[in-house]
Design a protein around this motif. Structure first.
Motif, PDB file in Angstrom:
ATOM      1  N   ARG A  50      23.694  26.114   9.217  1.00 41.95           N
ATOM      2  CA  ARG A  50      24.851  27.011   9.092  1.00 41.95           C
ATOM      3  C   ARG A  50      24.467  28.468   9.324  1.00 41.95           C
ATOM      4  N   HIS A 100      36.307  28.765   1.564  1.00 46.48           N
ATOM      5  CA  HIS A 100      35.113  29.450   1.072  1.00 46.48           C
ATOM      6  C   HIS A 100      34.059  29.774   2.087  1.00 46.48           C
ATOM      7  N   HIS A 101      34.267  29.339   3.323  1.00 50.35           N
ATOM      8  CA  HIS A 101      33.131  29.586   4.200  1.00 50.35           C
ATOM      9  C   HIS A 101      33.543  30.145   5.550  1.00 50.35           C
ATOM     10  N   ASN A 102      33.817  31.384   5.591  1.00 48.50           N
ATOM     11  CA  ASN A 102      34.075  31.966   6.894  1.00 48.50           C
ATOM     12  C   ASN A 102      32.780  32.441   7.526  1.00 48.50           C
ATOM     13  N   PRO A 152      42.414  21.991  10.393  1.00 43.34           N
ATOM     14  CA  PRO A 152      41.358  23.009  10.329  1.00 43.34           C
ATOM     15  C   PRO A 152      40.063  22.493  10.952  1.00 43.34           C
ATOM     16  N   PHE A 153      39.306  23.422  11.497  1.00 49.64           N
ATOM     17  CA  PHE A 153      38.024  23.086  12.120  1.00 49.64           C
ATOM     18  C   PHE A 153      37.005  24.089  11.593  1.00 49.64           C
ATOM     19  N   PRO A 154      35.873  23.625  11.073  1.00 51.63           N
ATOM     20  CA  PRO A 154      34.937  24.571  10.445  1.00 51.63           C
ATOM     21  C   PRO A 154      34.320  25.536  11.450  1.00 51.63           C
ATOM     22  N   GLY A 155      34.042  26.738  10.995  1.00 54.14           N
ATOM     23  CA  GLY A 155      33.414  27.744  11.852  1.00 54.14           C
ATOM     24  C   GLY A 155      32.176  27.208  12.571  1.00 54.14           C
ATOM     25  N   PRO A 156      31.230  26.575  11.858  1.00 52.11           N
ATOM     26  CA  PRO A 156      30.026  26.078  12.531  1.00 52.11           C
ATOM     27  C   PRO A 156      30.284  24.843  13.398  1.00 52.11           C
ATOM     28  N   GLN A 180      43.474  16.415   7.627  1.00 53.55           N
ATOM     29  CA  GLN A 180      42.314  16.693   8.461  1.00 53.55           C
ATOM     30  C   GLN A 180      41.679  15.367   8.849  1.00 53.55           C
ATOM     31  N   LYS A 224      37.407  13.564  -2.546  1.00 55.64           N
ATOM     32  CA  LYS A 224      36.782  14.813  -2.994  1.00 55.64           C
ATOM     33  C   LYS A 224      37.468  15.248  -4.274  1.00 55.64           C
ATOM     34  N   THR A 268      32.475  15.791  -0.497  1.00 56.34           N
ATOM     35  CA  THR A 268      33.187  16.900   0.144  1.00 56.34           C
ATOM     36  C   THR A 268      33.918  16.338   1.362  1.00 56.34           C
ATOM     37  N   ILE A 269      34.689  17.184   2.005  1.00 52.54           N
ATOM     38  CA  ILE A 269      35.422  16.703   3.183  1.00 52.54           C
ATOM     39  C   ILE A 269      34.461  16.555   4.354  1.00 52.54           C
TER      40      ILE A 269
HETATM   41  P1  XMP Z   1      34.371  20.771   2.262  1.00 53.40           P
HETATM   42  O1  XMP Z   1      33.438  20.060   3.186  1.00 53.40           O
HETATM   43  O2  XMP Z   1      33.724  21.883   1.504  1.00 53.40           O
HETATM   44  O3  XMP Z   1      35.459  21.439   3.217  1.00 53.40           O
HETATM   45  O4  XMP Z   1      35.111  19.804   1.366  1.00 53.40           O
HETATM   46  C1  XMP Z   1      36.656  21.997   2.792  1.00 53.40           C
HETATM   47  C2  XMP Z   1      37.375  22.552   4.013  1.00 53.40           C
HETATM   48  O5  XMP Z   1      36.663  23.658   4.540  1.00 53.40           O
HETATM   49  C3  XMP Z   1      36.320  23.422   5.905  1.00 53.40           C
HETATM   50  N1  XMP Z   1      34.988  23.977   6.153  1.00 53.40           N
HETATM   51  C4  XMP Z   1      34.758  25.141   6.799  1.00 53.40           C
HETATM   52  N2  XMP Z   1      35.584  26.035   7.365  1.00 53.40           N
HETATM   53  N3  XMP Z   1      33.744  27.366   8.013  1.00 53.40           N
HETATM   54  C5  XMP Z   1      35.077  27.138   7.997  1.00 53.40           C
HETATM   55  O6  XMP Z   1      35.831  27.941   8.539  1.00 53.40           O
HETATM   56  C6  XMP Z   1      32.842  26.519   7.466  1.00 53.40           C
HETATM   57  O7  XMP Z   1      31.638  26.754   7.491  1.00 53.40           O
HETATM   58  C7  XMP Z   1      33.377  25.343   6.829  1.00 53.40           C
HETATM   59  N4  XMP Z   1      32.799  24.292   6.178  1.00 53.40           N
HETATM   60  C8  XMP Z   1      33.812  23.474   5.770  1.00 53.40           C
HETATM   61  C9  XMP Z   1      36.358  21.921   6.068  1.00 53.40           C
HETATM   62  O8  XMP Z   1      36.569  21.555   7.412  1.00 53.40           O
HETATM   63  C10 XMP Z   1      37.504  21.562   5.165  1.00 53.40           C
HETATM   64  O9  XMP Z   1      38.742  21.789   5.800  1.00 53.40           O
END
Ligand code: XMP
Length: 518
Positions: free
Chosen positions: A301, A351-353, A395-399, A439, A510, A514-515
């Protein structure tokens, strides 16, 4: 120009998990609303000058001496007040009524009998009752002077109260949740008929207002935007393009960890269709090289975040005279960073931008979505002409795929995962299931498992499918997709992608899982 913020309500937050929902419902009725924590500097309440105030629910008890009280400024403004759940109990207690703890906790649906058909509940039911959502232990047992009962339920004889003269109302249940029959209408009646607010908060007006403000802020300066293809940055791009045309420059970093055809789609939507200036930085190799040999999820990450900033900065440095940096900050981010009700609220956080930008960039921020909730951002996007399939995307995670390829990231795994993910999503759309899950995605598992293809044994990696239903992404339930559907997806993935030996479906909720798999 009309001031779309003039008719506004204040939502005072006592820590309920539904507070944001109250603000959203009010806005759906065309009235701007803002949330302030109940322990905010009271001067801000006065300065905000709302046309009415809603007191939210909260986890505390008014019978407990440590419970929050209503700031005096709320009464001093002499505007209509609506207390919901804890808000009603606090009103009752402070205005001379009585609140008691009850062993009979009412949680879930309850029948609300309308006791007075002229007040807030007027005309909402033909049968004289409404099914509403209750969640309380305490209840009001004695009305404050000047109040009448306007609704009752089996466990709460005073489930709704009103003082018409002072325009103060209390509801023991939650009108803001969709399962409360007539709830949305009650909030509309409070905002329009009682507080006298108009309906200025509409997508068209919000866009006009944002355009005026952006033009004022940036003058003829150039604005840089990191475009990710996600909803927020896409809507910022469309909005800024409409406001300032070619003064906007977008940088789209292709990190090689995007979904199938995603880069091409972003370029098509923005550069080709809308005529936005987009610089595409093709950085796949750079990211893959930086990630080489790294299997630790946290370090992966960090590498992705850091490389993103490097590439973004390099592109920005090639532009001369950019003084503004646009960002897709939205209202929940603003509320959370301000700290809701002294941290008492259940904080819902994306939480993770991807990391912040370095201080030495010295650019002034442009954040045109700062006042908007996610659903408002989406409506704005569609109003601005973005494709609904982009605006209503999961949603799609940043990484990106970096967190969906377990272990070390190789181009070959990313290519396999992209194909598998595409098949899954395509089938979800075809079956009309895409919008029913919150998702859905595929995950690449770097374990070789055996399969038999023709007469040959094949050792190849495993693909896991993940689909969840959730409201806030803090808790989630695995989606109960039909077996036949999963069978079809699995069949396609194994047949169409040579390098996959088997497909599994993730049945973890969850918490504790986690997701994302990481
Ligand atoms: P987790 O895995 O923590 O994910 O249950 C919760 C939501 O957050 C998204 N996610 C991210 N979004 N940057 C983002 O913008 C990230 O690094 C990141 N990591 C997880 C995940 O897809 C889910 O919607």
């Amino acid at each position: 120009m009309m001031d779309i913020h003039a008719d506004r309500l204040l939502i005072l937050d006592f820590g309920s998990q539904y507070t944001q929902l109250i603000a959203r419902r009010v806005r759906e009725h065309g009235v701007y609303s803002e949330i302030l924590p109940c322990d905010v500097d009271p001067q801000r309440i006065t300065e905000f000058a709302p046309k009415g105030i809603v007191l939210s629910g909260g986890p505390e008890s008014t019978t407990d001496s440590a419970g929050w009280t209503i700031p005096k400024e709320v009464y001093d403004l002499e505007v209509p007040i609506l207390g919901i759940c804890y808000g009603m109990q606090a009103l009752a207690q402070e205005l001379g009524g009585r609140v008691e703890s009850s062993d009979l906790r009412e949680f879930g649906h309850a029948d609300l009998i309308i006791e007075n058909d002229e007040s807030l509940l007027a005309g909402l039911s033909d049968t004289g009752s409404l099914s509403v959502w209750m969640s309380h232990g305490d209840r009001v047992t004695e009305l404050p002077p000047g109040f009448i009962v306007i609704g009752s339920s089996a466990h709460a004889p005073i489930a709704a109260m009103a003082n018409e003269e002072r325009q103060i109302y209390g509801l023991q249940f939650h009108p803001e949740v969709t399962h409360s029959e007539g709830g949305s209408e009650m909030l509309a009646k409070f905002a329009h008929a009682i507080c006298g607010c108009g309906r200025e908060w509409t997508p068209e007006n919000i866009i006009d207002d944002a355009i005026t403000q952006v033009r004022e802020q940036v003058g003829d300066g150039q604005v840089l935007l990191g475009l990710s293809g996600g909803v927020d940055s896409s809507v910022v791009a469309a909005l800024l393009h409409k406001a300032i045309g070619n003064q906007l420059v977008c940088v789209f970093v292709d990190n090689g960890l995007l979904r199938l055809n995603e880069g091409a789609q972003v370029m098509e939507t923005f550069a080709q269709n809308l005529g936005v200036r987009v610089i595409r930085a093709n950085a796949e190799e750079r990211f893959l090289t930086a990630l080489k040999g790294e299997a630790d999820p946290e370090r992966k990450r960090k590498i992705i975040g850091r490389t993103f900033i490097e590439v973004f900065e390099e592109e920005a440095a090639k532009l001369s005279d950019v003084r503004f940096l646009a960002q897709g900050t939205i209202y929940p981010d603003v509320i959370e960073s301000a700290g809701a009700a002294s941290g008492k609220a259940h904080v819902i956080k994306s939480h993770h931008n991807v990391g912040g930008l370095p201080d030495d960039m010295r650019m002034q921020l442009v954040e045109p979505l700062r006042e908007l909730f996610k659903d408002e951002v989406r409506i704005l996007g569609v109003t601005l002409g973005l494709p609904p399939s982009m605006v209503y995307r999961h949603p799609f995670p940043g990484p990106g795929l970096g967190v969906r390829i377990l272990g070390e990231v190789h181009k070959s795994s990313a290519d396999i995962l992209r194909k598998a993910d595409h098949i899954f999503i395509e089938e979800l759309r075809k079956a009309g299931l895409y919008d029913k899950v919150s998702q859905a995605f595929a995950v690449f598992l770097p374990v070789n498992s055996v399969g038999v293809v023709g007469d040959q044994r094949r050792y190849a990696p495993v693909i896991a499918l993940r689909a969840v239903e959730t409201i806030d992404f803090m808790t989630a339930r695995w989606a109960h997709l039909p077996y036949e559907f999963i069978e079809r997806v699995s069949g396609r993935i194994i047949n169409e992608i040579e390098d996959v030996s088997r497909v599994v479906y993730d049945v973890s909720s969850k918490p504790p899982a986690t997701i994302e798999w990481e």
